[in-house]
Write a protein that holds these residues in place. Structure first.
Motif, PDB file in Angstrom:
ATOM      1  N   ALA A  39       1.908 -15.560  10.825  1.00 30.39           N
ATOM      2  CA  ALA A  39       2.001 -14.621   9.706  1.00 30.39           C
ATOM      3  C   ALA A  39       3.431 -14.121   9.602  1.00 30.39           C
ATOM      4  O   ALA A  39       3.942 -13.485  10.533  1.00 30.39           O
ATOM      5  N   LEU A  40       4.085 -14.399   8.492  1.00 27.17           N
ATOM      6  CA  LEU A  40       5.468 -13.976   8.277  1.00 27.17           C
ATOM      7  C   LEU A  40       5.473 -12.561   7.701  1.00 27.17           C
ATOM      8  O   LEU A  40       4.699 -12.248   6.804  1.00 27.17           O
ATOM      9  N   ALA A  41       6.367 -11.718   8.223  1.00 27.21           N
ATOM     10  CA  ALA A  41       6.470 -10.342   7.738  1.00 27.21           C
ATOM     11  C   ALA A  41       7.942  -9.940   7.745  1.00 27.21           C
ATOM     12  O   ALA A  41       8.512  -9.646   8.791  1.00 27.21           O
ATOM     13  N   GLY A  42       8.573  -9.980   6.582  1.00 26.65           N
ATOM     14  CA  GLY A  42       9.980  -9.649   6.506  1.00 26.65           C
ATOM     15  C   GLY A  42      10.878 -10.709   7.102  1.00 26.65           C
ATOM     16  O   GLY A  42      12.045 -10.438   7.409  1.00 26.65           O
ATOM     17  N   PHE A  43      10.378 -11.913   7.256  1.00 22.05           N
ATOM     18  CA  PHE A  43      11.160 -13.018   7.821  1.00 22.05           C
ATOM     19  C   PHE A  43      11.910 -13.700   6.678  1.00 22.05           C
ATOM     20  O   PHE A  43      11.307 -14.354   5.832  1.00 22.05           O
ATOM     21  N   MET A  44      13.223 -13.536   6.646  1.00 26.62           N
ATOM     22  CA  MET A  44      14.010 -13.908   5.463  1.00 26.62           C
ATOM     23  C   MET A  44      14.635 -15.291   5.542  1.00 26.62           C
ATOM     24  O   MET A  44      15.386 -15.674   4.649  1.00 26.62           O
ATOM     25  N   ARG A  45      14.360 -16.056   6.581  1.00 27.98           N
ATOM     26  CA  ARG A  45      14.898 -17.410   6.673  1.00 27.98           C
ATOM     27  C   ARG A  45      13.958 -18.394   5.983  1.00 27.98           C
ATOM     28  O   ARG A  45      12.727 -18.281   6.080  1.00 27.98           O
ATOM     29  N   VAL A  46      14.541 -19.379   5.306  1.00 27.24           N
ATOM     30  CA  VAL A  46      13.760 -20.461   4.712  1.00 27.24           C
ATOM     31  C   VAL A  46      13.536 -21.516   5.781  1.00 27.24           C
ATOM     32  O   VAL A  46      14.494 -22.027   6.373  1.00 27.24           O
ATOM     33  N   ARG A  95      -1.958 -22.916   8.026  1.00 22.62           N
ATOM     34  CA  ARG A  95      -2.041 -21.965   9.141  1.00 22.62           C
ATOM     35  C   ARG A  95      -0.895 -20.966   9.148  1.00 22.62           C
ATOM     36  O   ARG A  95      -0.738 -20.217  10.108  1.00 22.62           O
ATOM     37  N   MET A  96      -0.091 -20.955   8.093  1.00 24.76           N
ATOM     38  CA  MET A  96       1.025 -20.020   8.013  1.00 24.76           C
ATOM     39  C   MET A  96       0.956 -19.286   6.677  1.00 24.76           C
ATOM     40  O   MET A  96       0.843 -19.899   5.624  1.00 24.76           O
ATOM     41  N   ILE A  97       1.003 -17.945   6.745  1.00 22.16           N
ATOM     42  CA  ILE A  97       0.909 -17.146   5.528  1.00 22.16           C
ATOM     43  C   ILE A  97       2.102 -16.211   5.414  1.00 22.16           C
ATOM     44  O   ILE A  97       2.797 -15.923   6.388  1.00 22.16           O
ATOM     45  N   ASN A  98       2.309 -15.750   4.201  1.00 23.53           N
ATOM     46  CA  ASN A  98       3.436 -14.864   3.907  1.00 23.53           C
ATOM     47  C   ASN A  98       2.981 -13.854   2.853  1.00 23.53           C
ATOM     48  O   ASN A  98       2.038 -14.106   2.098  1.00 23.53           O
ATOM     49  N   ILE A  99       3.664 -12.718   2.824  1.00 18.67           N
ATOM     50  CA  ILE A  99       3.420 -11.753   1.752  1.00 18.67           C
ATOM     51  C   ILE A  99       4.712 -11.589   0.963  1.00 18.67           C
ATOM     52  O   ILE A  99       5.798 -11.496   1.535  1.00 18.67           O
ATOM     53  N   CYS A 121       1.941  -7.384  -5.297  1.00 22.02           N
ATOM     54  CA  CYS A 121       2.261  -8.231  -4.152  1.00 22.02           C
ATOM     55  C   CYS A 121       1.258  -9.369  -4.056  1.00 22.02           C
ATOM     56  O   CYS A 121       0.156  -9.303  -4.608  1.00 22.02           O
ATOM     57  N   THR A 122       1.660 -10.404  -3.336  1.00 20.20           N
ATOM     58  CA  THR A 122       0.863 -11.625  -3.212  1.00 20.20           C
ATOM     59  C   THR A 122       0.888 -12.102  -1.771  1.00 20.20           C
ATOM     60  O   THR A 122       1.956 -12.200  -1.166  1.00 20.20           O
ATOM     61  N   VAL A 123      -0.273 -12.413  -1.222  1.00 20.84           N
ATOM     62  CA  VAL A 123      -0.352 -13.122   0.052  1.00 20.84           C
ATOM     63  C   VAL A 123      -0.669 -14.575  -0.255  1.00 20.84           C
ATOM     64  O   VAL A 123      -1.608 -14.870  -1.003  1.00 20.84           O
ATOM     65  N   HIS A 124       0.138 -15.472   0.306  1.00 21.11           N
ATOM     66  CA  HIS A 124      -0.048 -16.889   0.002  1.00 21.11           C
ATOM     67  C   HIS A 124       0.174 -17.741   1.243  1.00 21.11           C
ATOM     68  O   HIS A 124       0.868 -17.326   2.187  1.00 21.11           O
ATOM     69  N   LEU A 125      -0.426 -18.900   1.245  1.00 19.42           N
ATOM     70  CA  LEU A 125      -0.129 -19.891   2.264  1.00 19.42           C
ATOM     71  C   LEU A 125       1.280 -20.425   2.021  1.00 19.42           C
ATOM     72  O   LEU A 125       1.699 -20.577   0.875  1.00 19.42           O
ATOM     73  N   VAL A 126       1.992 -20.703   3.092  1.00 18.97           N
ATOM     74  CA  VAL A 126       3.380 -21.126   2.964  1.00 18.97           C
ATOM     75  C   VAL A 126       3.432 -22.627   2.711  1.00 18.97           C
ATOM     76  O   VAL A 126       2.771 -23.419   3.390  1.00 18.97           O
ATOM     77  N   SER A 127       4.233 -23.012   1.713  1.00 20.11           N
ATOM     78  CA  SER A 127       4.467 -24.410   1.383  1.00 20.11           C
ATOM     79  C   SER A 127       5.972 -24.666   1.445  1.00 20.11           C
ATOM     80  O   SER A 127       6.765 -23.725   1.542  1.00 20.11           O
ATOM     81  N   PRO A 128       6.401 -25.938   1.384  1.00 22.43           N
ATOM     82  CA  PRO A 128       7.849 -26.205   1.434  1.00 22.43           C
ATOM     83  C   PRO A 128       8.635 -25.524   0.328  1.00 22.43           C
ATOM     84  O   PRO A 128       9.798 -25.159   0.528  1.00 22.43           O
ATOM     85  N   GLY A 129       8.060 -25.322  -0.840  1.00 22.27           N
ATOM     86  CA  GLY A 129       8.738 -24.603  -1.908  1.00 22.27           C
ATOM     87  C   GLY A 129       8.690 -23.113  -1.663  1.00 22.27           C
ATOM     88  O   GLY A 129       7.656 -22.565  -1.262  1.00 22.27           O
ATOM     89  N   VAL A 130       9.798 -22.418  -1.888  1.00 21.64           N
ATOM     90  CA  VAL A 130       9.872 -20.987  -1.605  1.00 21.64           C
ATOM     91  C   VAL A 130       8.932 -20.218  -2.540  1.00 21.64           C
ATOM     92  O   VAL A 130       9.018 -20.350  -3.764  1.00 21.64           O
ATOM     93  N   ASP A 131       8.031 -19.442  -1.960  1.00 15.82           N
ATOM     94  CA  ASP A 131       7.088 -18.597  -2.702  1.00 15.82           C
ATOM     95  C   ASP A 131       6.220 -19.406  -3.672  1.00 15.82           C
ATOM     96  O   ASP A 131       5.870 -18.941  -4.756  1.00 15.82           O
ATOM     97  N   GLU A 132       5.855 -20.614  -3.253  1.00 13.65           N
ATOM     98  CA  GLU A 132       5.081 -21.490  -4.127  1.00 13.65           C
ATOM     99  C   GLU A 132       3.715 -21.868  -3.567  1.00 13.65           C
ATOM    100  O   GLU A 132       2.965 -22.587  -4.204  1.00 13.65           O
ATOM    101  N   GLY A 133       3.358 -21.409  -2.374  1.00 15.27           N
ATOM    102  CA  GLY A 133       2.125 -21.845  -1.741  1.00 15.27           C
ATOM    103  C   GLY A 133       0.879 -21.307  -2.409  1.00 15.27           C
ATOM    104  O   GLY A 133       0.928 -20.365  -3.214  1.00 15.27           O
TER     105      GLY A 133
END
Length: 210
Positions: A70-77, A89-93, A120-132
């Protein structure tokens, strides 16, 4: 991060927060996690190849037998290879109602765009930034007198409520992805998402400093 830790401290929560990792040794969240009894460590990312950082991160996650990230304030791509290894298995807000306003400065852009709803949006993480695939969203009204700071504060309060709920759905096996869309088996008879947080679970509404 603190909202997740507080929710997960409840005995009925379906996930255990087993480790907190930051790429910054000075991140205040590391000390907060330790104070709450959760192991925390820093893996430096500066002045080293991205692949080296991610290889060390992957080794640490494997060592601690982490199942969900679970990513929280993690600013690296993260690289495509790392993201694919954690697919599903990886999510972000993210502080906007995606797909509107991906990336940075979301509150300022929402005000400049004249939107009436933000959130705000909780989404599964995909290779595209904020696109999961999107798991859940929470909306707040944009008021006539709003500043970037006041709007951000209202959105943050919803982030602290939404993220523990979405993580609980994922940890409980209630999320499936089909044709690029996430489906959550946590609805009532009218198809509305049901809050999975245990009764009495504490969720922070105070913003972090890091």
């Amino acid at each position: 991060m603190v909202a997740l830790l507080e929710a997960a401290a409840h005995p009925d929560y379906p996930a255990e927060i087993a480790l907190v990792v930051s790429n910054r040794a000075d991140a205040a969240g590391l000390d907060r996690a330790r104070e709450m009894g959760v192991p925390a460590l820093a893996i430096p990312s500066r002045a080293r190849p991205r692949e080296a950082f991610e290889a060390e991160l992957a080794a640490v996650l494997a060592q601690h037998q982490i199942a969900i990230l679970a990513l929280a304030g993690f600013m690296r791509v993260l690289t495509e290879g790392f993201v694919q290894a954690w697919e599903g298995r990886m999510i972000n807000i993210h502080p906007s109602l995606l797909p509107s306003f991906p990336g940075l400065d979301t509150h300022a852009r929402a005000l400049a765009g004249g939107v009436r709803l933000h959130g705000c949006t909780v989404h599964l993480v995909s290779p595209g930034v904020d696109e999961g695939p999107i798991l859940a969203q929470a909306a707040v009204p944009v008021l006539a007198h709003d500043t970037e700071a006041s709007l951000a504060a209202r959105v943050l309060e919803q982030e602290h409520r939404l993220y523990p709920a979405a993580l609980a759905w994922l940890a409980a096996g209630r999320v499936r992805v089909q044709e690029g869309r996430a489906h959550v088996a946590a609805t009532d008879a009218r198809g509305r998402l049901v809050n999975p947080l245990p009764a009495g679970a504490a969720v922070s509404t105070q913003p972090l400093r890091d």
